[in-house]
Design a protein around this motif. Structure first.
Motif, PDB file in Angstrom:
ATOM      1  N   ASP A 159       4.723   8.619  -0.648  1.00  0.00           N
ATOM      2  CA  ASP A 159       5.473   7.203  -1.253  1.00  0.00           C
ATOM      3  C   ASP A 159       5.983   7.099  -2.662  1.00  0.00           C
ATOM      4  N   GLY A 160       4.722   7.016  -3.222  1.00  0.00           N
ATOM      5  CA  GLY A 160       5.455   6.088  -4.537  1.00  0.00           C
ATOM      6  C   GLY A 160       5.846   6.935  -5.765  1.00  0.00           C
ATOM      7  N   GLU A 161       7.598   6.958  -5.768  1.00  0.00           N
ATOM      8  CA  GLU A 161       8.301   7.773  -6.803  1.00  0.00           C
ATOM      9  C   GLU A 161       7.583   7.074  -8.530  1.00  0.00           C
ATOM     10  N   LYS A 162       6.603   6.052  -8.402  1.00  0.00           N
ATOM     11  CA  LYS A 162       5.851   6.358  -9.104  1.00  0.00           C
ATOM     12  C   LYS A 162       5.150   5.127  -9.484  1.00  0.00           C
ATOM     13  N   LYS A 210       1.307  -1.123  -0.177  1.00  0.00           N
ATOM     14  CA  LYS A 210      -0.091   0.235  -0.351  1.00  0.00           C
ATOM     15  C   LYS A 210       0.640   1.390  -0.082  1.00  0.00           C
ATOM     16  N   GLN A 211       0.615   2.100  -1.009  1.00  0.00           N
ATOM     17  CA  GLN A 211       1.414   3.262  -0.902  1.00  0.00           C
ATOM     18  C   GLN A 211       0.710   4.292  -1.304  1.00  0.00           C
ATOM     19  N   LEU A 212       0.300   5.693  -0.794  1.00  0.00           N
ATOM     20  CA  LEU A 212      -0.292   7.040  -1.322  1.00  0.00           C
ATOM     21  C   LEU A 212       1.274   7.053  -2.735  1.00  0.00           C
ATOM     22  N   VAL A 213       0.173   7.061  -3.593  1.00  0.00           N
ATOM     23  CA  VAL A 213       0.500   7.940  -4.986  1.00  0.00           C
ATOM     24  C   VAL A 213       0.690   9.305  -5.456  1.00  0.00           C
ATOM     25  N   ARG A 214      -0.425  10.082  -4.519  1.00  0.00           N
ATOM     26  CA  ARG A 214      -0.809  11.395  -5.358  1.00  0.00           C
ATOM     27  C   ARG A 214      -1.607  12.484  -4.012  1.00  0.00           C
ATOM     28  N   ALA A 215      -1.085  13.528  -3.735  1.00  0.00           N
ATOM     29  CA  ALA A 215      -1.554  14.408  -2.645  1.00  0.00           C
ATOM     30  C   ALA A 215      -1.673  15.660  -2.573  1.00  0.00           C
TER      31      ALA A 215
END
Length: 352
Positions: free
Chosen positions: A318-321, A80-85
């Protein structure tokens, strides 16, 4: 039916049954729950204070910080990772301070690994302080401390022993008299023979060096500690030596890279005026300041790290991509959108 309405980022109004909402559940690898809800509530409190002191732009930015979070999640729960905010990046914002601290820790772990691979080093944790000061004095005191650090780092005894460093400012506030205590945490990479050689600098010498750099008429408090490896007597030392050293260094990194100002340093319970005064002083004192800095081999490692990560040293997601499949099971990653709900005082999921 009891229901409430939430406004999402697109401006659309969505009705949601309060009995059917799904709250955000996001945890660290060790299972500890991430403090999304707490940090958002603290950010809202700061936004209210900014509004009361007339900083309307900052109030709006902090109040909207982290309102919408887009995660990628493995359907089987492996990843689970945050990818946009959206994060406001206001210096005092608790949400941004938490996120930035996580990224600094991640970056510093990578950089210390890089320099340990190419240099024979020991590590030291140094804390440099000054006397407590009033709110109006805080801005100039911090400037003076940074200038003093520059003078200290240029001393011959420093250059002879310290091959790299990372420094970070922390400011705390006394609840008893409202004074402020700015201090500098430093992670020092010293020569391998530092502790056994003639160049070893004892604590009292560090105090004298810092006093001279401060050009103060008093002897400041200085704390210096070797980054010690905690041995496990039930296991072979040679087998776990490198792993134990890594954990000891990571503990020092966590201490060095913690938040520059914790919410408790400006939030005065039951005293709005006290809170607003603290926010006003801290906001002014930290504005435009370089809160962290690198030197020596750690600065070189930082440049290498930035090149490898496209310069995104302080990315707040969290997410680089975006990943299409889970790295563990290969399942297609699913997107889940969570928005802050004022009525529930929590993040809840909605379909998008």
């Amino acid at each position: 039916m009891l229901s409430l309405y939430i406004r999402i980022s697109s401006g659309v109004i969505k009705q949601m049954d309060i009995n059917k909402h799904i709250a955000l559940n996001d945890s660290y690898k060790n299972g500890k729950k991430k403090p999304w809800r707490l940090r958002k509530k603290q950010s809202n409190q700061l936004a209210n204070s900014y509004k009361r002191i007339g900083e309307i732009n900052k109030s709006l930015r902090v109040g909207s910080c982290g309102n919408v979070l887009l995660f990628q999640e493995c359907p089987d729960g492996h990843q689970k990772q945050l990818v946009r905010a959206f994060f406001c990046k206001v210096r005092l914002c608790p949400m941004c301070a938490w996120r930035r601290s996580l990224k600094i820790v991640q970056q510093l772990k990578s950089m210390t690994h890089i320099v340990n691979q190419s240099h024979s080093l020991k590590w030291v944790f140094l804390t440099l302080t000054v006397k407590n000061v009033s709110g109006p004095e805080l801005d100039e005191t911090i400037r003076h401390m940074f200038q003093s650090w520059q003078r200290l780092s240029q001393r011959k005894v420093f250059k002879d022993n310290v091959k790299g460093w990372f420094r970070a400012l922390e400011v705390t506030r006394s609840n008893s008299d409202g004074s402020y205590h700015p201090h500098i945490h430093v992670l020092l990479a010293v020569t391998a023979g530092y502790f056994a050689g003639k160049n070893y600098v004892r604590k009292e010498k560090w105090r004298v060096l810092w006093q001279e750099a401060l050009r103060s008429d008093y002897m400041p408090v200085v704390d210096i500690r070797k980054v010690k490896v905690k041995r496990n007597p039930n296991q072979e030392a040679e087998t776990l030596k490198s792993e134990e050293q890594k954990r000891a260094l990571e503990a020092a990194i966590l201490e060095t890279a913690k938040y520059p100002v914790k919410p408790a340093s400006y939030a005065v319970p039951g005293n709005r005026q006290g809170t607003d005064d603290a926010v006003r002083h801290l906001d002014r004192a930290l504005r435009g300041k370089r809160m962290i800095a690198f030197g020596g081999v750690l600065k070189q490692a930082q440049q290498k790290w930035n090149n490898e990560n496209n310069g995104e040293a302080e990315t707040l997601t969290d997410g680089e991509k975006k990943e299409c499949q889970c790295a563990t099971c290969g399942s297609n990653m699913l997107e889940h959108l969570y928005t802050w709900n004022i009525g529930l005082s929590n993040y809840i999921e909605h379909e998008h």
